[in-house]
Design a protein around this motif. Sequence first.
Motif, PDB file in Angstrom:
ATOM      1  N   LEU A   1      23.681  -2.226  -1.729  1.00 59.43           N
ATOM      2  CA  LEU A   1      22.223  -2.803  -2.080  1.00 59.43           C
ATOM      3  C   LEU A   1      22.168  -4.290  -2.333  1.00 59.43           C
ATOM      4  N   SER A   2      22.651  -4.828  -3.595  1.00 57.25           N
ATOM      5  CA  SER A   2      23.050  -5.503  -3.971  1.00 57.25           C
ATOM      6  C   SER A   2      22.417  -6.959  -2.783  1.00 57.25           C
ATOM      7  N   HIS A   3      22.168  -6.608  -1.159  1.00 61.37           N
ATOM      8  CA  HIS A   3      21.530  -7.389  -0.280  1.00 61.37           C
ATOM      9  C   HIS A   3      20.403  -7.414   0.080  1.00 61.37           C
ATOM     10  N   TYR A   4      19.888  -6.337  -0.529  1.00 57.50           N
ATOM     11  CA  TYR A   4      18.772  -6.382  -0.550  1.00 57.50           C
ATOM     12  C   TYR A   4      17.356  -6.885  -1.698  1.00 57.50           C
ATOM     13  N   GLN A   5      16.538  -7.663  -0.825  1.00 58.62           N
ATOM     14  CA  GLN A   5      15.208  -7.828  -1.660  1.00 58.62           C
ATOM     15  C   GLN A   5      14.776  -7.241  -2.431  1.00 58.62           C
ATOM     16  N   THR A   6      14.556  -6.129  -1.728  1.00 55.69           N
ATOM     17  CA  THR A   6      13.266  -5.300  -1.689  1.00 55.69           C
ATOM     18  C   THR A   6      13.691  -3.655  -1.824  1.00 55.69           C
ATOM     19  N   LEU A   7      14.014  -3.116  -2.899  1.00 58.47           N
ATOM     20  CA  LEU A   7      14.206  -1.766  -3.109  1.00 58.47           C
ATOM     21  C   LEU A   7      12.915  -0.292  -3.370  1.00 58.47           C
ATOM     22  N   ILE A   8      12.328  -0.046  -2.362  1.00 55.00           N
ATOM     23  CA  ILE A   8      11.355   1.352  -2.471  1.00 55.00           C
ATOM     24  C   ILE A   8      11.742   2.675  -2.588  1.00 55.00           C
ATOM     25  N   PHE A   9      11.542   3.145  -3.621  1.00 57.19           N
ATOM     26  CA  PHE A   9      11.915   4.342  -3.801  1.00 57.19           C
ATOM     27  C   PHE A   9      10.900   5.630  -3.318  1.00 57.19           C
ATOM     28  N   ASP A  10      11.145   5.969  -3.389  1.00 60.86           N
ATOM     29  CA  ASP A  10      10.647   7.894  -3.249  1.00 60.86           C
ATOM     30  C   ASP A  10      10.537   8.183  -5.030  1.00 60.86           C
ATOM     31  N   CYS A  11       9.654   9.262  -5.337  1.00 60.56           N
ATOM     32  CA  CYS A  11       9.981   9.942  -6.551  1.00 60.56           C
ATOM     33  C   CYS A  11      10.403  11.207  -6.856  1.00 60.56           C
ATOM     34  N   ASP A  12       9.842  12.499  -6.212  1.00 61.26           N
ATOM     35  CA  ASP A  12      10.128  13.263  -6.692  1.00 61.26           C
ATOM     36  C   ASP A  12      11.731  13.760  -4.989  1.00 61.26           C
ATOM     37  N   GLY A  13      12.531  14.132  -5.699  1.00 60.63           N
ATOM     38  CA  GLY A  13      14.413  13.913  -4.727  1.00 60.63           C
ATOM     39  C   GLY A  13      14.726  13.188  -4.873  1.00 60.63           C
ATOM     40  N   VAL A  14      14.581  11.807  -5.187  1.00 59.70           N
ATOM     41  CA  VAL A  14      15.034  10.981  -5.317  1.00 59.70           C
ATOM     42  C   VAL A  14      15.009  10.264  -7.068  1.00 59.70           C
ATOM     43  N   ILE A  15      13.909   9.320  -7.162  1.00 54.33           N
ATOM     44  CA  ILE A  15      14.054   9.350  -8.965  1.00 54.33           C
ATOM     45  C   ILE A  15      13.715  10.496 -10.026  1.00 54.33           C
ATOM     46  N   LEU A  16      13.005  11.561  -9.556  1.00 55.63           N
ATOM     47  CA  LEU A  16      13.178  12.836 -10.454  1.00 55.63           C
ATOM     48  C   LEU A  16      13.816  13.870  -9.297  1.00 55.63           C
ATOM     49  N   ASN A  17      14.607  15.017  -9.989  1.00 59.64           N
ATOM     50  CA  ASN A  17      14.967  16.033 -10.355  1.00 59.64           C
ATOM     51  C   ASN A  17      13.350  16.871  -9.928  1.00 59.64           C
ATOM     52  N   SER A  18      12.155  16.825  -8.862  1.00 58.51           N
ATOM     53  CA  SER A  18      11.223  17.503  -8.790  1.00 58.51           C
ATOM     54  C   SER A  18      10.597  18.150  -7.931  1.00 58.51           C
ATOM     55  N   ASN A  19      11.475  18.458  -6.695  1.00 54.80           N
ATOM     56  CA  ASN A  19      11.070  18.813  -5.528  1.00 54.80           C
ATOM     57  C   ASN A  19      10.706  20.530  -6.069  1.00 54.80           C
ATOM     58  N   LYS A 106      19.713  -6.211 -10.403  1.00 52.54           N
ATOM     59  CA  LYS A 106      18.259  -6.756 -11.119  1.00 52.54           C
ATOM     60  C   LYS A 106      17.795  -8.050 -10.058  1.00 52.54           C
ATOM     61  N   ASN A 107      18.136  -8.594  -9.654  1.00 54.25           N
ATOM     62  CA  ASN A 107      17.565  -9.943  -8.563  1.00 54.25           C
ATOM     63  C   ASN A 107      16.802  -9.012  -7.387  1.00 54.25           C
ATOM     64  N   SER A 108      17.112  -7.807  -7.368  1.00 52.24           N
ATOM     65  CA  SER A 108      15.520  -7.279  -6.359  1.00 52.24           C
ATOM     66  C   SER A 108      14.605  -6.297  -7.114  1.00 52.24           C
ATOM     67  N   LYS A 109      13.263  -6.738  -5.873  1.00 51.59           N
ATOM     68  CA  LYS A 109      12.305  -5.729  -6.614  1.00 51.59           C
ATOM     69  C   LYS A 109      12.326  -4.010  -6.610  1.00 51.59           C
ATOM     70  N   TRP A 110      11.721  -3.799  -6.933  1.00 51.28           N
ATOM     71  CA  TRP A 110      11.473  -2.543  -6.829  1.00 51.28           C
ATOM     72  C   TRP A 110      10.296  -1.270  -7.232  1.00 51.28           C
ATOM     73  N   LEU A 111      10.439  -0.818  -6.227  1.00 54.21           N
ATOM     74  CA  LEU A 111       8.369  -0.375  -6.443  1.00 54.21           C
ATOM     75  C   LEU A 111       9.187   0.624  -5.947  1.00 54.21           C
ATOM     76  N   ILE A 112       8.586   2.088  -6.280  1.00 52.87           N
ATOM     77  CA  ILE A 112       7.616   3.333  -6.666  1.00 52.87           C
ATOM     78  C   ILE A 112       6.872   3.826  -5.245  1.00 52.87           C
ATOM     79  N   VAL A 113       7.456   4.232  -4.236  1.00 52.39           N
ATOM     80  CA  VAL A 113       6.388   4.248  -3.063  1.00 52.39           C
ATOM     81  C   VAL A 113       6.221   6.503  -2.600  1.00 52.39           C
ATOM     82  N   SER A 114       5.025   6.899  -3.277  1.00 57.87           N
ATOM     83  CA  SER A 114       5.799   8.450  -3.726  1.00 57.87           C
ATOM     84  C   SER A 114       3.822   8.559  -3.230  1.00 57.87           C
ATOM     85  N   GLY A 115       4.233  10.140  -2.494  1.00 56.88           N
ATOM     86  CA  GLY A 115       2.761  10.640  -1.751  1.00 56.88           C
ATOM     87  C   GLY A 115       2.408  11.591  -3.398  1.00 56.88           C
TER      88      GLY A 115
END
Length: 173
Positions: A1-19, A106-115
């Motif tokens: 993962l350290s090879h990526y400049q940007t990591l984009i995460f969904d929220c439900d089911g990925v960051i939170l166990n909320s499905n 730590k050198n990557s940008k992180w975003l949440i992109v969720s529905g």
Amino acid sequence: LSHYQTLIFDCDGVILNSNQIKTEAFYNVAKIYGHPAAQALKEYHILNGGISRYQKFEYLLTKILKKRIEIQEVEMLLFSFSKEVKKALLICEEAENIKELRDLTKNSKWLIVSGADQAELRELFRKRKLDSYFDAGIFGSPDDKNQILKNEMYKRNIVGKSLFIGDSIYDYQ
């Protein structure tokens, strides 16, 4: 993962166990229309993870119930859904080792992109003290994921080699 400049995460089911929380909330909110409609919305939600609640309630009204969309009715559904999930989202399990992963990337940008609703997401992540991990922003509906991604690429918020981490077919597509 350290090879990526940007990591984009969904929220439900990925960051939170909320499905499951959201699945049950869709059913419970739609129960006012009867079990068959509530079950149909629940199934639609399961098959269409990643799209916004706005689209799902529009589907309930127009396709399942064969009704015209009335703004007040949609607002009532959205309010009921939001009320149903807010408390549960504050206490549901979060992804293990998220802090360690953030430290490793730590050198990557992180975003949440969720529905999920953007204002609610931002409030939730602030209250759970997760917002600081997502230095490039927390984004959600009413814009859909494709529009958010286009906007953030245009703004150069998503740059370089990027990876989207999600758990639905919609995320994959």
